[in-house]
Design a protein around this motif. Sequence first.
Motif, PDB file in Angstrom:
ATOM      1  N   LYS A   1     -10.974  -6.111  -5.526  1.00 21.39           N
ATOM      2  CA  LYS A   1     -11.573  -4.721  -4.908  1.00 21.39           C
ATOM      3  C   LYS A   1     -10.840  -3.612  -6.041  1.00 21.39           C
ATOM      4  O   LYS A   1      -9.711  -3.606  -6.334  1.00 21.39           O
TER       5      LYS A   1
ATOM      6  N   THR B   1       0.830  -1.041  -0.072  1.00 21.07           N
ATOM      7  CA  THR B   1      -0.027  -0.154  -0.127  1.00 21.07           C
ATOM      8  C   THR B   1       0.904   1.192  -0.090  1.00 21.07           C
ATOM      9  O   THR B   1       1.734   1.316   0.722  1.00 21.07           O
TER      10      THR B   1
ATOM     11  N   ASP C   1      -1.878  -6.732  -1.908  1.00 24.98           N
ATOM     12  CA  ASP C   1      -2.465  -5.454  -1.811  1.00 24.98           C
ATOM     13  C   ASP C   1      -1.754  -4.194  -2.613  1.00 24.98           C
ATOM     14  O   ASP C   1      -0.524  -4.025  -2.090  1.00 24.98           O
TER      15      ASP C   1
ATOM     16  N   ASN D   1      -6.179  -6.435  -4.380  1.00 28.37           N
ATOM     17  CA  ASN D   1      -6.620  -5.123  -3.895  1.00 28.37           C
ATOM     18  C   ASN D   1      -5.852  -4.158  -4.735  1.00 28.37           C
ATOM     19  O   ASN D   1      -4.817  -3.922  -5.054  1.00 28.37           O
TER      20      ASN D   1
ATOM     21  N   GLU E   1      -3.114 -12.865  -0.105  1.00 27.54           N
ATOM     22  CA  GLU E   1      -3.630 -11.343  -0.597  1.00 27.54           C
ATOM     23  C   GLU E   1      -2.368 -10.477  -1.224  1.00 27.54           C
ATOM     24  O   GLU E   1      -1.233 -10.802  -0.733  1.00 27.54           O
TER      25      GLU E   1
ATOM     26  N   SER F   1      -3.006  -1.291  -3.346  1.00 22.35           N
ATOM     27  CA  SER F   1      -3.687  -0.075  -3.420  1.00 22.35           C
ATOM     28  C   SER F   1      -3.130   1.277  -3.158  1.00 22.35           C
ATOM     29  O   SER F   1      -1.843   1.136  -2.570  1.00 22.35           O
TER      30      SER F   1
ATOM     31  N   GLN G   1      -7.449  -0.685  -5.071  1.00 20.06           N
ATOM     32  CA  GLN G   1      -8.124   0.410  -4.926  1.00 20.06           C
ATOM     33  C   GLN G   1      -7.091   1.561  -5.036  1.00 20.06           C
ATOM     34  O   GLN G   1      -6.003   1.556  -5.091  1.00 20.06           O
TER      35      GLN G   1
ATOM     36  N   ASN H   1      -6.859 -12.676  -3.377  1.00 20.98           N
ATOM     37  CA  ASN H   1      -7.695 -11.623  -3.068  1.00 20.98           C
ATOM     38  C   ASN H   1      -6.500 -10.509  -3.350  1.00 20.98           C
ATOM     39  O   ASN H   1      -5.529 -10.293  -3.122  1.00 20.98           O
TER      40      ASN H   1
END
Length: 960
Positions: A763, A680, A709, A734, A707, A711, A736, A732
């Motif tokens: 996401k 992130t 991520d 992500n 996951e 984002s 975003q 998963n």
Amino acid sequence: MYKSEIEIKSRFGVTTLCLQNSFITSEKIHHLKNKNTFFFFLSIDPIEIHKRKLLLWFSHLPQEEKQFGGFFSPETMHVDPLILETDAEERAGLLGSPFQTQTHCNRSVTVEQLFQHTDTWSDGRGLNVLIYGAVGTGKSTVVRKLVLDWCAGTTLSHFQLLIPFSCEDLSQLSKVTSLRDLVSRKYLHLKKHPLLSGEGKQAKDVLFLFNGMEKMQLDFRIGASELCSDPNEGLPPSVVVVNLLRKYLLPEASILITTRLSALNCIPQKYVTRYAQIRGFNDPSRQRAYFTSRLLKQSDTAHNQEAQDLVELLYLNLQRESQLAAACFLPSYCWLTCATLHFLRFTNTKAPIRTLTGIYTSFLRLNFGGEVLGTGAGTDMPIQEHQSSLMLYVVRTVGKLAFEGVTYKRTSFSEAELEQWIGGKTKTDEELHQLAMFRTDVLDFFLAPSIESGKSISQDLRENNEKQYVFAVPAMQEYLAALYVVLGENKSALEKLTKKVSVAIGQASEDVNALVNIFSKLIPLRIFAVFNLLKLFPKLYEKISSLNKGSIARTMAAELFHTEDSYNEDVLDQVEQNLVGVHGPQQQQYSERQPFELYPIFMGGLLHYGNRVLLQQLGCSIQSTTVAQITHAIRKYLVRELNKPQPPEELMDLLVLLYEFQNPRLTAEVVTSIRAIRLTNIRMTSLKCFILSSVLSCTPASYYLEELDLSSCLLNNDTLQMLCPAFRHTYNLNLQFNTLGPEFCSLLRDLLLDPRSVIRSLKLCDNPLMESGVQILVEALPENQSLTNLSLMHTGLGDEGVLDLAKRLQQHRRLQELNVAYNNIGDDAALLLVDACREHPSIQTVHLYLNPLSKVAKQSLYARGVPRSHSGQRVKVLASVTEGTDLSENWRPILNVIRENSSSWDQQHVIQQLKVFLEDLEWGRQQQQSLWKRLHFRRVEKGVRKILKMYRNNLPPSKK
């Protein structure tokens, strides 16, 4: 004309047969009449052959240039360095301190101007011009450009023949040879050329070029180098060169010599017509021209604007008189800067695999490949026996200084400290001679006077007003420190002693065994035990050595995961900021300690086979057993650290370390211990995306991340294309807050349609996908078999996008949760979507909050969430913090989402929706009879009002 075929033409009844071969400008035509046919035999000019061959040889770019993607050519990337003609006074001061600032008022000259005849040189004799400069100032580049320009006829055209020699090659020749044989040995087409015959004054049209004269041992004493004027007489190569410089041999010929500073006195001044010093790029305009030729003119169209912005940032940093401007005084550091930025900004899947360690190793090979350091031994010894690797000397001196700086978190050093670490233990005359040469030629290549920045100099040094020196490029300190450690130069006294004893015993082991076998019956038992103990000594050394390799692995892990470095930028961003500077508001210094996060990464990169091969060419050998021991030890330390929670920046640094290793087996063993990669807020450039994808590609096909991520990572369509292989390794995903547009949805649709895809949760919040993008995305729903959670919050769906989504839902049977909050969805579209979800066999939750829904619609949505039959499934509809007259079970997650996105969402819209929440809460509270429930409503109202106040005051989100 380039032809080798036979052309037959007919003209006016006469047949002409032309035999053409090779490059032809001058023709000697012999007519042989045979009936109606004329035969034209076209002979070849040896000088034209010579030009063509030189053009081919000197146009060849070294392997290091090919990492730029093949855009460059010598003509387009050359920028002339500053060349100053010097007098005896200026040359006398060269052998002083290498750090003293020299000011010259001389005018700059070109190489062609240096060969204009002066009154001080006898008429009829050729000129001897000596060009000198420190390592990295551009001597070899000037020579290459000079040869190419002569071949093209744009410079030194008054010389018919240019004959370049490498003094390194000449120094390897041991047999006697004549000048003409020396020329024909390398240039066979010039054998017996009349310009080299020595007859008349034909040699006035010849220019000899000797590059790297410091690699030859020239002795101008009459007793050591006999006089010779015959170009056909056999002599040692060094004696041939001496006679050329003396003007006994081909006195009419001119000579151009290049050498390092320390070798200026090797040629007596009376044999040199003119001296000139190459001073590199002395002003930002030359540096900018170099950066433009490398980064802007040669970049492809797709990256042209990015390259232009990059050049502007570099130029701004140079104008600020930064440390980079001082480093780029040397053209070599301009090359390193461009190579590093090209690696950081323009990496793509089509380019060859490159690493940061590889760039620095290539940089040193370009500047120090074949470079040796003489010991000052007599000339009666073969040159190979009294010269050692210059790069190895650099590691043992400057590398030691770099290692001490990294150990004690220092980047600046006083002149007294340089004397202590670099020359403090020299004793013999040979060592003192090596040190003098090293200080003159090399030391200021790595170290430069510090430009006061006020942040890295201690208070004591400021009070003493002591001049400080830093590494020209900060990363070079970490590279040399890593090389110093990996080469094993930081051994303890015990390890050095055990190594010497072990080698001595190992060499004599066969003799010891033979003696033991012969005298075993005669030697007493106790003495025989001593022999066995000596035979075990090498095993003791191996044990100590393996412990040392384990300490190297511990150091790599410890330096990579420093607690105080957790909030730094990731290491690649730090490298880029050191080059282009920090523009805009700067973060406050978090600690007085200097982070050295490249240090462990370079240690890992140096273990790669490709880098070890290059270092072997520089005389620095890293043994395979050392690599195996360090690699075996580092795995357990990395896995242990990864069991602890790591900030995104530290996790990105780990991925860079694994990429620099280029060891698929080690990478797979380490990465398979990671269950989630959360990056992130990391600025995912094309390089970082390539690294992430490359690292995950080393894992087995059965490995999947829980996951991934990404984002707020500033992703775009190009970087997402690189990441597609990585997406196939995650459950998963992500994505975003990445401002991904509708064009991205085609790529994501193909990913969901891929049979290898196992994505369960996707996401895409806060990406402007719009209606057109969602229409493309939902095309994947009928065939996708893995997706269970789809989040499209704040993606600009609108009513049309939601209606299209509702139509496709029945074709996907596994979806369980759908988030379409904050999408400007009206009452009718929301009701149709909930009806579609109620008919779906697996959907359990639908998010619809922050949409402009009426109270009547909300009540209807809650009612429609109830199944029509007892066997049906209830659909939880989240449209507000309340559900009818009761509080929603999910009011906390709803408020958390609003709080976390306060900086990116439209404040007016969110404020309006928060007011609606307060109205819903007030109405629900009024419907409650229980005092406990009313207090609960009050508590939720307090949380909503707090967020509302935060939005109105534009405050950062509070942590809960």
